[in-house]
Design a protein around this motif. Structure first.
Motif, short mmCIF file in Angstrom:
data_model
loop_
_atom_site.label_atom_id
_atom_site.label_comp_id
_atom_site.label_asym_id
_atom_site.label_seq_id
_atom_site.Cartn_x
_atom_site.Cartn_y
_atom_site.Cartn_z
N GLN A 122 -5.24 -8.32 13.51
CA GLN A 122 -5.12 -6.98 14.04
C GLN A 122 -4.70 -6.04 12.91
O GLN A 122 -3.73 -6.32 12.20
N VAL A 123 -5.45 -4.97 12.73
CA VAL A 123 -5.13 -3.96 11.72
C VAL A 123 -4.48 -2.79 12.43
O VAL A 123 -5.04 -2.24 13.39
N ARG A 124 -3.32 -2.41 11.97
CA ARG A 124 -2.61 -1.27 12.55
C ARG A 124 -2.20 -0.33 11.42
O ARG A 124 -1.42 -0.71 10.54
N ASP A 125 -2.76 0.87 11.47
CA ASP A 125 -2.45 1.88 10.46
C ASP A 125 -2.66 1.33 9.04
O ASP A 125 -1.87 1.55 8.14
N GLY A 126 -3.76 0.58 8.88
CA GLY A 126 -4.09 0.07 7.56
C GLY A 126 -3.27 -1.12 7.12
O GLY A 126 -3.33 -1.50 5.94
N ARG A 127 -2.53 -1.74 8.01
CA ARG A 127 -1.68 -2.88 7.66
C ARG A 127 -1.98 -4.07 8.57
O ARG A 127 -2.41 -3.89 9.71
N VAL A 128 -1.69 -5.27 8.07
CA VAL A 128 -1.92 -6.50 8.81
C VAL A 128 -0.68 -7.38 8.71
O VAL A 128 -0.20 -7.65 7.60
N LYS A 129 -0.15 -7.80 9.84
CA LYS A 129 0.96 -8.75 9.82
C LYS A 129 0.46 -10.09 9.31
O LYS A 129 -0.56 -10.60 9.74
N GLY A 130 1.20 -10.67 8.37
CA GLY A 130 0.82 -11.97 7.84
C GLY A 130 -0.45 -11.95 7.01
O GLY A 130 -1.15 -12.97 6.93
N LEU A 131 -0.75 -10.83 6.38
CA LEU A 131 -2.00 -10.74 5.60
C LEU A 131 -2.06 -11.84 4.53
O LEU A 131 -3.11 -12.46 4.33
N GLY A 132 -0.95 -12.08 3.87
CA GLY A 132 -0.94 -13.13 2.84
C GLY A 132 -1.28 -14.50 3.42
O GLY A 132 -1.96 -15.30 2.77
N LEU A 133 -0.83 -14.77 4.65
CA LEU A 133 -1.15 -16.03 5.31
C LEU A 133 -2.64 -16.11 5.62
O LEU A 133 -3.26 -17.17 5.49
#
Length: 274
Positions: A43-54
């Motif tokens: 899920q992308v929210r305001d250009g950010r992703v939780k756990g993107l590195g994972l």
């Protein structure tokens, strides 16, 4: 900025790029889904992703295992950021697919951007004797889990709970599952995919990872499922009923909310528009 579609028009269609080039025919994704490859969903929210590195680590590990080649995280960031910008959605549900393209272990990266997902409805699950092949991979295809999921829904359930021939709980058809014993969340260890949402929640909440037998499910107080789309309470498995534990769900959702979003940054240092 994302704009809302006119009333009654439904959500805007998904936007797809293949190696950074817009797909002329969005239907091409069907061919990718039926091929030999893997993917991750976020899920992308305001250009950010939780756990993107994972997510990036997952894609690289699976690409090495399936195709014998690395998939640099910066390439994925660049392609994901490009698609996010081009889609016109600040908030979205994104998937990154990887499959082999020709000799020399070349890989093609497909990014799909669609409307964002929200919280899911409570789930009543039916247990089935089925484990996904190569369950540690988030691979494309998935006939078995789709078959059992559809059969469960036709039988009046909301989805399937996959179990081993020995009667150990593994995972939901498209999610991880956690059981609450009053002290800790218990995450089953039968062959399963380590989902990113699970990986974010487990360190932030009292958790244990162990074998969970079907016949011990009545001893748990409550349960929930977690995947890239949603976290949803489980109201029952087969004939076992679970209450929706509002206090627990508040803790779980709060822990997920506390996980920081990582900004999507392309290889040249540019942002994703967020």
């Amino acid at each position: 900025m994302t704009t809302s579609p006119p009333p009654g028009s439904g959500p805007a269609p998904a936007y797809i790029e293949i190696d950074g080039v817009p797909a002329a025919d969005p239907g091409v994704l069907g061919a990718v889904m039926g091929g030999y490859g893997h993917f991750t969903a976020m899920q992308v929210r305001d250009g950010r992703v939780k756990g993107l590195g994972l997510h990036l680590d997952r894609l690289d590990r699976a690409t090495r295992e399936l195709f014998g080649a690395p998939l640099p995280g910066e390439r994925v960031r660049e392609l994901l950021g490009r698609a996010v910008r081009a889609s016109g959605r600040r908030d979205s549900s994104a998937r990154v697919y990887v499959y082999e393209d020709g000799p020399g272990f070349l890989v093609t990266v497909v990014v799909r951007e669609a409307a964002p997902d929200g919280l899911g409805a409570p789930q009543r699950l039916r247990s089935v004797d089925y484990l996904r092949p190569a369950a540690h991979l988030k691979h494309v295809g998935g006939f078995g889990q789709m078959y059992h999921g559809d059969a469960a829904r036709r039988a009046g359930f909301d989805g399937a709970l996959l179990t081993s021939p020995a009667g150990e709980v593994a995972e939901g058809a498209v999610s991880n599952v956690a059981f609450w014993d009053g002290t800790s969340l218990v995450w089953p260890t039968a062959p399963h995919l380590t989902g990113i949402t699970m990986a974010l929640l487990a360190p932030r909440l009292p958790s244990v990872h162990r074998a969970v037998a079907l016949d011990e499910l009545p001893s748990f107080r409550s349960a929930f499922t977690a995947n890239s789309r949603t976290i949803a309470p489980v109201t029952g498995v087969d004939r076992i009923a679970y209450p929706v534990d509002g206090e627990l769900m508040e803790r779980v959702l709060g822990a997920y909310a506390d996980a920081p979003g990582e900004k999507i940054v392309s290889a040249d240092g540019g942002g994703s528009g967020g």
